[in-house]
Each structure stands twice: as C-alpha cells, then as structure tokens.
Write an enzyme that holds these catalytic residues in place. Sequence first.
Site, mmCIF file in Angstrom:
data_model
loop_
_atom_site.group_PDB
_atom_site.id
_atom_site.type_symbol
_atom_site.label_atom_id
_atom_site.label_comp_id
_atom_site.label_asym_id
_atom_site.label_seq_id
_atom_site.Cartn_x
_atom_site.Cartn_y
_atom_site.Cartn_z
ATOM 1 N N HIS A 85 2.796 -2.939 -15.678
ATOM 2 C CA HIS A 85 2.875 -3.801 -14.649
ATOM 3 C C HIS A 85 2.198 -5.191 -15.108
ATOM 4 O O HIS A 85 1.407 -5.105 -15.679
ATOM 5 C CB HIS A 85 1.590 -3.418 -13.406
ATOM 6 C CG HIS A 85 1.520 -4.203 -12.350
ATOM 7 N ND1 HIS A 85 2.422 -4.181 -11.175
ATOM 8 C CD2 HIS A 85 0.773 -5.291 -12.279
ATOM 9 C CE1 HIS A 85 2.092 -5.204 -10.626
ATOM 10 N NE2 HIS A 85 0.936 -5.859 -10.873
ATOM 11 N N ASP A 165 -2.187 -0.904 1.745
ATOM 12 C CA ASP A 165 -2.257 -2.051 0.870
ATOM 13 C C ASP A 165 -1.184 -3.219 1.279
ATOM 14 O O ASP A 165 -1.482 -4.339 1.278
ATOM 15 C CB ASP A 165 -1.948 -2.012 -0.775
ATOM 16 C CG ASP A 165 -1.758 -2.803 -1.352
ATOM 17 O OD1 ASP A 165 -2.863 -3.736 -1.672
ATOM 18 O OD2 ASP A 165 -0.667 -3.334 -1.984
ATOM 19 N N ARG A 172 -4.859 -10.631 3.528
ATOM 20 C CA ARG A 172 -5.363 -11.519 2.708
ATOM 21 C C ARG A 172 -4.633 -12.546 2.163
ATOM 22 O O ARG A 172 -5.202 -13.858 1.955
ATOM 23 C CB ARG A 172 -5.402 -10.560 1.125
ATOM 24 C CG ARG A 172 -6.587 -9.391 1.231
ATOM 25 C CD ARG A 172 -6.427 -8.606 -0.062
ATOM 26 N NE ARG A 172 -6.440 -9.127 -1.238
ATOM 27 C CZ ARG A 172 -5.935 -8.784 -2.050
ATOM 28 N NH1 ARG A 172 -5.105 -7.907 -2.121
ATOM 29 N NH2 ARG A 172 -5.932 -9.393 -3.373
ATOM 30 N N SER A 187 -5.584 -3.220 -5.049
ATOM 31 C CA SER A 187 -4.326 -3.461 -4.565
ATOM 32 C C SER A 187 -3.244 -3.029 -5.710
ATOM 33 O O SER A 187 -2.236 -2.108 -5.383
ATOM 34 C CB SER A 187 -4.015 -4.978 -4.220
ATOM 35 O OG SER A 187 -2.649 -5.070 -4.137
ATOM 36 N N LYS A 191 -0.879 1.031 -5.925
ATOM 37 C CA LYS A 191 0.438 1.525 -5.996
ATOM 38 C C LYS A 191 0.961 2.034 -6.996
ATOM 39 O O LYS A 191 1.807 2.997 -6.916
ATOM 40 C CB LYS A 191 1.188 -0.073 -5.841
ATOM 41 C CG LYS A 191 1.000 -0.755 -4.456
ATOM 42 C CD LYS A 191 1.439 -1.951 -4.369
ATOM 43 C CE LYS A 191 0.555 -3.045 -4.858
ATOM 44 N NZ LYS A 191 0.818 -4.361 -4.577
HETATM 45 N N1 URA Z 1 -0.129 -8.114 -7.023
HETATM 46 C C1 URA Z 1 -0.989 -7.260 -5.910
HETATM 47 O O1 URA Z 1 -0.027 -6.225 -5.821
HETATM 48 N N2 URA Z 1 -1.831 -7.357 -5.411
HETATM 49 C C2 URA Z 1 -2.642 -8.180 -5.388
HETATM 50 O O2 URA Z 1 -3.641 -8.365 -4.868
HETATM 51 C C3 URA Z 1 -2.401 -9.227 -6.158
HETATM 52 C C4 URA Z 1 -1.274 -9.227 -6.878
#
Ligand code: URA
Length: 427
Positions: A85, A165, A172, A187, A191
């Site tokens: 990621h 999320d 947010r 967050s 995932k």
């Molecule tokens: N990417 C995400 O998936 N979540 C965040 O809070 C910031 C970047």
Amino acid sequence: MELFDVVDVIRVKRDGHALTKPQIDWVIDAYTRGAVKDEQMAALAMAIFLRGMNREEISQWTSAMIASGERMDFASLARPTADKHSTGGVGDKITLPLAPLVAVFDVAVPQLSGRGLGHTGGTLDKLESIPGWRASMSNEEIYSQLGEGCGAVICAAGAGLAPADKKLYALRDITSTVDCIPLIASSIMSKKIAEGTGSLVLDVKVGSGAFMKDIDQARELARTMVDLGADADVKTFAYLTDMSTPLGLTVGNALEVRESVEVLAGGGPADVVELTCTLARKMLEMSGKTDVDVEAALKDGRAMDVWREMIEAQGGEVDAELPIGAESHVVFAQEDGVLHTLDALSVGVASWRLGAGRAVKEDPVQAGAGIEIHTKPGDPVKKGQPLLTLHTDDEWRIPRALESLEGGIVIGDSAPDAACVVLDEIG
Ligand code: URA
C-alpha cells in the site's frame, strides 16, 4: 437500548482520556448502523484529532472497523499472499509493474485499490485508460484469478470491506480531520487487514507531494501501521520513500500505464525500476522467497507475460493504443543551469488541473491528460530546452495548469543533493 450514551463517549475523549474497548466497539458499530449520527462522529473525530489515541485504542479502533464488514481469507490458496500500500504520491504507478512482477514468483497479490482524489492519482483510474478494462470483480473471480489464474489482481475494493471506514473517511474529508495519524493508520490498515493478505509492504511517501511533508511524522505513521499489522498477525514492513519530486517521467493515467509497460519490458526510468524491485524483493522475502532475481524477471519478459494475462482477465485490450490528450503545451527552460527543483506538489496539481484527477468523487477523469517530464532534478539544462510537455483534451485547462507550476521549477547553478528513493525503513 444502546450500550452507551454517545455524548458520554465524546466527553471522555474531549477531556483527554482513553476510550475503553467496549466504548470503541460500540461507537464504530453504532455509527455504521446509523445510531450515532454524523455530527456526533464528527465531534468524536475532532476530539481524537486534538487529543490523540494510545496504541491500544488505535488497535481496537482498527479491529472495530474491520468487524464492521466482511473479511476475505486467502488461507486456502496454494500460494502465499502479499500486498503493498502506498500512502499516495505524484507519478506513483508502482503497483502496475509490481503486482505482476511478484506473481511471477508464485506469490499471489490481491491489490484491492481505490480511485484518486485531489492531486494524487488512483490506480484504478490509471488502468481504466486501457480500452475494455473493468475494475469491478466478484469475490469468486478474485479467488480464481489468485488461485488458478495468473496470481495478480488489481481491482476495486468491494463495498463490503470496512464499511465503517468508508463512512468515516467521507466525514473526515469534510470536517478537516483527515491528517491525523491514528485515524489515517487505522483507516488504511482496517482495509488492508480486511482484504486478507498474509503480508504487507507499506510505501509511506514523504515530501511536498505526499500526505506527510515531514520525515518524523512519516516515521510515526509508518511505526503505527507496522504495529497495527503485528497486532492483527499480518507481517508488515514499511519503507519511507521520497516524494519531493515526481516518480518517473510521467504523471497522468494513460501516460503512467505506458511507463509501467516500459518497466515491464525491461526499460523505464531508474527510480521507478529501483522502487518496484525494492518493494517486490521485500514482498517475496516476507512470503518466504529469498533466492529471487526480480530484475531478471523484468528483463526476460516473465513479468510482462503476467501483466498481459492480468489485464486480459479483466477485459483489457492489452495491445490497444493508449489515449493521449488532443492538446499539448511544452514548458521550456528560461535559462542555462542545472534543474534544482521539480516540485512534486506543483506537478501533481498541474496534472490534476489538466484533467487527470478529480476534485469530488463523482468527477470523471481524462485518460489522456497529464505531464511528460523531460528533465529531472540534477540534469544540466540549456535555455530553450523542453522541460515538460502538458497534455489535455481541453485547451482552456492549460493556463491554470501553468499557474500551478510557477515556483515549482527552479534552475540553479548547482545540482541538489543526490536523491535517494528509499529514505528509511521500519519493520
Ligand atoms: N488513505 C486512507 O485510506 N485513509 C486515510 O485516512 C488516508 C489515506
């Protein structure tokens, strides 16, 4: 009858105390169900932004977000799984050559990705510039492609993964509570853990084009995410990599696919090749494959073969010509010297304004918009030499893109300090 009163939970954090595990589980679940309202969650997110969370709270917050949806499980596959990621950057197309490269060595890569928002591009937007390619896949198709197919999947993350999320991230975004390390880390990791990968390599970007402008903040984010991975039994390792200047020589959807294909053909810019190989080696090492020559798999066409299979499995016409914007504009050097700065944020915003990115989720993106970079920091330049070529379908976008480049291109007498792609690592 609810287990807690949300006003009490908000007050605990507002006053600087730690939330308990039952409070966290309840508030995430109640928010997902709609029993806690957006305005109440916004107040709690702001309290977290201002007061922070300790390691146990962040870990529990992450677990609660994972529990809000489905969790994929690849344990029954014959191949180990590894994923990466990136926290997002300008010209960051690494996922495209990386997923097929790792799959060459019989490690499956479930890359469930998102779309770009703001000046950083999204992997799905890039791949959608390939005619016919479709981003959505069913869980059965994903399992089959990872198990019996080519071993690499890049597709849209389904709505079932960490739905808490999705709701919280959107909130947010409109309440100025995005750039908060506990909330970013939970967050991203909720995932990735729900996606079911066995190991995970994080590419935490640092510099003007990244979320984290400062290396100490980036280290803290990386350490928090590595700890969350450990808490969930997902082997996790983080690299901190430079995002002060764009990665490679292209920014924009189809342009970045073209460059990725160059890397898969054994060529491509040195920084893109270096980062792709560094991340691939680590993903393979974490999957128990240490005696591997990833560079050879790029040179001899094995990674390209997996790429072709991966793209065709999702309907992509792998040999089709890629689109390019109908209008172009060349930016020339104004003086002799050495290119000192090519600022990532300036180039990212310019590409976005040319039509390569979106301002809100529903905006379309132009496949052929973006920027070709002819000169990188440290290169000598002569007055009148082309530095960049801008591409777009709409001529009216060019002046606004040029405005964002003002101050972002600096020609000096001497080269900047030698650039390193990898700045640090945390494992
Ligand atoms: N990417 C995400 O998936 N979540 C965040 O809070 C910031 C970047």
